[in-house]
Scaffold this motif. Structure first.
Motif, PDB file in Angstrom:
ATOM      1  N   GLN A 484     -63.848 -82.870  17.491  1.00  0.00           N
ATOM      2  CA  GLN A 484     -63.919 -83.495  18.805  1.00  0.00           C
ATOM      3  C   GLN A 484     -64.075 -85.014  18.668  1.00  0.00           C
ATOM      4  O   GLN A 484     -63.456 -85.779  19.406  1.00  0.00           O
ATOM      5  N   VAL A 485     -64.897 -85.451  17.684  1.00  0.00           N
ATOM      6  CA  VAL A 485     -65.054 -86.897  17.448  1.00  0.00           C
ATOM      7  C   VAL A 485     -63.722 -87.495  17.004  1.00  0.00           C
ATOM      8  O   VAL A 485     -63.312 -88.570  17.449  1.00  0.00           O
ATOM      9  N   MET A 486     -63.005 -86.771  16.142  1.00  0.00           N
ATOM     10  CA  MET A 486     -61.690 -87.258  15.703  1.00  0.00           C
ATOM     11  C   MET A 486     -60.756 -87.408  16.891  1.00  0.00           C
ATOM     12  O   MET A 486     -60.004 -88.390  16.985  1.00  0.00           O
ATOM     13  N   ALA A 487     -60.816 -86.429  17.825  1.00  0.00           N
ATOM     14  CA  ALA A 487     -59.919 -86.461  18.983  1.00  0.00           C
ATOM     15  C   ALA A 487     -60.149 -87.723  19.816  1.00  0.00           C
ATOM     16  O   ALA A 487     -59.243 -88.228  20.476  1.00  0.00           O
ATOM     17  N   CYS A 490     -58.446 -90.550  17.136  1.00  0.00           N
ATOM     18  CA  CYS A 490     -57.224 -90.360  16.339  1.00  0.00           C
ATOM     19  C   CYS A 490     -56.117 -89.713  17.166  1.00  0.00           C
ATOM     20  O   CYS A 490     -56.381 -88.929  18.075  1.00  0.00           O
ATOM     21  N   GLN A 491     -54.878 -90.023  16.778  1.00  0.00           N
ATOM     22  CA  GLN A 491     -53.719 -89.376  17.380  1.00  0.00           C
ATOM     23  C   GLN A 491     -53.580 -87.967  16.803  1.00  0.00           C
ATOM     24  O   GLN A 491     -54.080 -87.694  15.712  1.00  0.00           O
ATOM     25  N   PRO A 492     -52.859 -87.084  17.512  1.00  0.00           N
ATOM     26  CA  PRO A 492     -52.673 -85.723  16.978  1.00  0.00           C
ATOM     27  C   PRO A 492     -51.992 -85.712  15.608  1.00  0.00           C
ATOM     28  O   PRO A 492     -52.182 -84.795  14.827  1.00  0.00           O
ATOM     29  N   GLU A 493     -51.213 -86.769  15.284  1.00  0.00           N
ATOM     30  CA  GLU A 493     -50.515 -86.811  13.982  1.00  0.00           C
ATOM     31  C   GLU A 493     -51.446 -87.226  12.841  1.00  0.00           C
ATOM     32  O   GLU A 493     -51.050 -87.195  11.679  1.00  0.00           O
ATOM     33  N   CYS A 494     -52.657 -87.656  13.167  1.00  0.00           N
ATOM     34  CA  CYS A 494     -53.592 -88.107  12.122  1.00  0.00           C
ATOM     35  C   CYS A 494     -53.742 -87.005  11.068  1.00  0.00           C
ATOM     36  O   CYS A 494     -53.960 -85.845  11.398  1.00  0.00           O
ATOM     37  N   GLU A 495     -53.611 -87.407   9.805  1.00  0.00           N
ATOM     38  CA  GLU A 495     -53.666 -86.403   8.734  1.00  0.00           C
ATOM     39  C   GLU A 495     -55.094 -86.100   8.302  1.00  0.00           C
ATOM     40  O   GLU A 495     -55.898 -87.011   8.110  1.00  0.00           O
ATOM     41  N   GLY A 510     -53.708 -82.460  15.434  1.00  0.00           N
ATOM     42  CA  GLY A 510     -53.088 -81.648  16.492  1.00  0.00           C
ATOM     43  C   GLY A 510     -53.119 -80.164  16.155  1.00  0.00           C
ATOM     44  O   GLY A 510     -53.331 -79.311  17.029  1.00  0.00           O
ATOM     45  N   GLU A 511     -52.934 -79.901  14.889  1.00  0.00           N
ATOM     46  CA  GLU A 511     -52.925 -78.517  14.413  1.00  0.00           C
ATOM     47  C   GLU A 511     -54.350 -77.940  14.413  1.00  0.00           C
ATOM     48  O   GLU A 511     -54.574 -76.782  14.761  1.00  0.00           O
ATOM     49  N   MET A 512     -55.314 -78.789  14.070  1.00  0.00           N
ATOM     50  CA  MET A 512     -56.689 -78.297  13.922  1.00  0.00           C
ATOM     51  C   MET A 512     -57.462 -78.263  15.233  1.00  0.00           C
ATOM     52  O   MET A 512     -58.460 -77.560  15.350  1.00  0.00           O
ATOM     53  N   LEU A 513     -57.015 -79.079  16.200  1.00  0.00           N
ATOM     54  CA  LEU A 513     -57.692 -79.053  17.499  1.00  0.00           C
ATOM     55  C   LEU A 513     -56.659 -79.108  18.616  1.00  0.00           C
ATOM     56  O   LEU A 513     -56.461 -80.144  19.262  1.00  0.00           O
ATOM     57  N   PRO A 514     -55.971 -77.978  18.854  1.00  0.00           N
ATOM     58  CA  PRO A 514     -55.019 -77.978  19.957  1.00  0.00           C
ATOM     59  C   PRO A 514     -55.794 -78.006  21.283  1.00  0.00           C
ATOM     60  O   PRO A 514     -56.939 -77.536  21.330  1.00  0.00           O
ATOM     61  N   PHE A 515     -55.207 -78.577  22.274  1.00  0.00           N
ATOM     62  CA  PHE A 515     -55.855 -78.644  23.595  1.00  0.00           C
ATOM     63  C   PHE A 515     -57.223 -79.320  23.536  1.00  0.00           C
ATOM     64  O   PHE A 515     -58.152 -78.932  24.231  1.00  0.00           O
ATOM     65  N   GLY A 516     -57.358 -80.322  22.694  1.00  0.00           N
ATOM     66  CA  GLY A 516     -58.647 -81.020  22.600  1.00  0.00           C
ATOM     67  C   GLY A 516     -58.942 -81.772  23.886  1.00  0.00           C
ATOM     68  O   GLY A 516     -58.026 -82.202  24.597  1.00  0.00           O
ATOM     69  N   PHE A 517     -60.212 -81.945  24.180  1.00  0.00           N
ATOM     70  CA  PHE A 517     -60.605 -82.640  25.410  1.00  0.00           C
ATOM     71  C   PHE A 517     -60.627 -84.146  25.196  1.00  0.00           C
ATOM     72  O   PHE A 517     -61.338 -84.649  24.328  1.00  0.00           O
ATOM     73  N   THR A 518     -59.832 -84.868  25.965  1.00  0.00           N
ATOM     74  CA  THR A 518     -59.920 -86.337  25.980  1.00  0.00           C
ATOM     75  C   THR A 518     -59.735 -86.790  27.421  1.00  0.00           C
ATOM     76  O   THR A 518     -59.198 -86.040  28.244  1.00  0.00           O
TER      77      THR A 518
END
Ligand code: THU
Length: 519
Positions: A484-487, A490-495, A510-518
């Motif tokens: 959540q902190v990364m979201a 960072c962009q969803p493409e962040c590795e 993006g893969e690890m946190l789909p539908f993240g809250f921002t």
């Protein structure tokens, strides 16, 4: 892995980067060659600073550089010694368990008896002695009896002085070669030196026919491996002597630093394939041993000026490595070498400006050079080439190193993170636990807190490594709170690079946190 065609390995003789943890055993507690130089007003090293010398751990007093051009680290010496020979051997891949022997009380009878047998001549002196004094004191007796003057010094040397009219040069050199054969194992001195002289009693003078017969490295060095693989191995300065010529395909002796720098500059225009290995001896010989801080600082300033031009002549597939072989703090109590870390700066088109911290042994240099030149060579060292050319690998290694700092007495699960900011800076973090459990902070969030509080707002990659007792057995994916902190930043493409026991896996946010809250 990126390969190079030419590697320039330049050794600034005795430019130590601070006392090693075991320096006290060598009488060198607190020694620090570079710090002593930094106190001189003569020191002006803008090119070394741009490369990042001040970013080496413990060298911040030289001035840190936010966007360095080179990669840096410092290396510990594993060998038991602090002389040039052992230092160069170690960076060429060979660790010496014992220092080269010295003979403060002269050589033992078994050596001298054997020496007399193979030369057919008696021995005079057999003590540490000044070279000019020894011929003044023993020259006449030598001329009368034909016995050879054998003496030593504080260094690991067996020196033979003889009058050129009593012992013809060829004969003296032959005695040295024979002495070289018997001086091995525990009597393996660094050098046997022919010291011919001329003149009449009371007016003896030494001639220019001095000749050194160095000991060969006790095992295969990177030079042997490179030469055997058909690469050029070009030496500049005393490298040739330090390796007794072994593994060298072209040798360029020098008269000092300016000559060495001139030859090296001209080699940059030569189309060779392999290693150009340079030693600049003046730092040590003229200034370190003579405790001349100003002279030393001035010599380093001159080197820096030369370096500015040299950098611009390097080609795309070159790698430059600048380092040292030991210390010789010009402002400590002794005139002797000092047991110090050596600095390392790596520069090249494909070299990332990363900080590789503190390395365990000089042999990492041999592993790096041979890998960069595509030649197989095995030694104790770990190649730095991967980290120097692959940012993901570097972040993985940085996360692994950050695990060492983990404060995790409750779980004993160590986690390290390395976060690459948009500015190019890397922020590391570890998990910080708490007796009340819930205030525990994860490694990733420690890294984000450091970065954001330094003004960083964009991030490209984060590497995470974790394991019980510090051993990586499997992946350590970030917890939901960290995702959540990364979201937030960072962009969803962040590795997200997850360390594995041997390598890493790459995922995206993006893969690890789909539908993240921002918002
Ligand atoms: N931990 C992290 O540092 N990062 C994560 O993403 C997962 C968990 C830490 C917290 C705690 O100190 C230890 O791992 C065991 O849960």
């Amino acid at each position: 892995m990126k390969r190079c065609k030419r590697v320039f390995l330049i050794v600034l003789d005795s430019l130590g980067a601070g006392a090693l943890p075991d320096a006290e055993k060598f009488g060198d507690r607190g020694a620090h060659t570079l710090r002593s130089l930094s106190r001189s007003e003569k020191l002006f090293i803008p090119n070394l600073r741009r490369l990042g010398i001040g970013n080496i751990e413990g060298l911040g007093f030289l001035g840190t550089e936010a966007s360095p051009l080179g990669a840096v680290c410092k290396l510990s010496e594993r060998s038991n010694g602090k002389d040039s020979t052992i230092g160069h051997w170690e960076m060429a891949g060979v660790i010496s368990e014992n220092p080269l022997p010295t003979f403060p009380d002269g050589f033992p009878p078994e050596i001298l008896d054997e020496f007399s047998r193979i030369t057919g001549r008696g021995v005079l002196c057999n003590k540490p002695y000044s070279g000019t004094q020894v011929i003044a004191d023993y020259g006449e007796e030598h001329m009368r009896t034909g016995n050879l003057i054998v003496y030593t010094s504080a260094d690991s040397v067996f020196q033979i002085a003889a009058h050129e009219e009593i012992v013809p040069l060829n004969e003296l050199y032959e005695y040295c070669r024979r002495a070289r054969v018997i001086l091995s194992g525990k009597y393996g001195v660094g050098r046997v030196i022919a010291r011919p002289f001329i003149g009449k009693p009371g007016r003896f003078t030494r001639t220019a026919h001095r000749h050194d017969f160095s000991i060969e490295p006790p095992a295969e060095t990177m030079l042997d491996a490179l030469k055997n693989a058909g690469r050029d191995v070009i030496s500049v300065g005393k490298i040739q002597d330090l390796f007794a010529g072994r593994g060298i395909t072209h040798s360029n002796p020098t008269s000092g630093n300016s000559d060495g720098m001139e030859i090296t500059a001209s080699l940059a225009n030569v189309d060779f394939e392999g290693l150009c290995y340079v030693n600049l001896v003046d730092f040590d010989m003229l200034y370190g041993h003579r405790q001349d801080v100003e002279g030393y600082a001035n010599a380093l300033t001159k080197f820096d000026q030369w370096l500015g031009i040299f950098l611009s002549t390097l080609r795309e597939d070159d790698m430059l490595l600048l380092t040292a072989d030991h210390g010789c703090d010009p402002s400590d109590a002794s005139t002797d070498h000092t047991r110090e870390y050596i600095p390392l700066i790596a520069y090249g088109r494909d070299i990332l400006p990363v900080n590789l911290g503190v390395r365990r042994t000089f042999t990492d240099i041999a592993a790096t050079v041979t890998e960069a030149l595509g030649v197989s060579y095995s030694c104790e060292g770990k190649s730095m080439l991967g980290e120097l050319t692959d940012m993901r690998l570097h972040l993985r290694e940085s996360a692994v190193r950050a695990m060492e700092k983990s404060y995790s007495p409750y779980s004993e699960f160590r986690v390290g993170a390395a976060l690459l900011g948009g500015s190019g800076r890397i922020y590391t973090g570890c998990n910080i636990e708490n007796a009340a459990y819930s205030p525990t902070v994860c490694a990733e969030r420690t890294a984000f807190a450091k970065a954001v509080s330094e003004g960083e707002r964009e991030f490209r990659m984060i590497a995470i490594a974790g394991g019980k007792d510090g051993h990586i057995e499997g992946l350590c994916p970030p917890c939901g709170v960290c995702r959540q902190v990364m979201a937030e930043f960072c962009q969803p493409e962040c590795e997200i690079i997850l360390a594995m026991p041997d390598g890493y896996e790459i995922h995206t946010l993006g893969e690890m946190l789909p539908f993240g809250f921002t918002l």
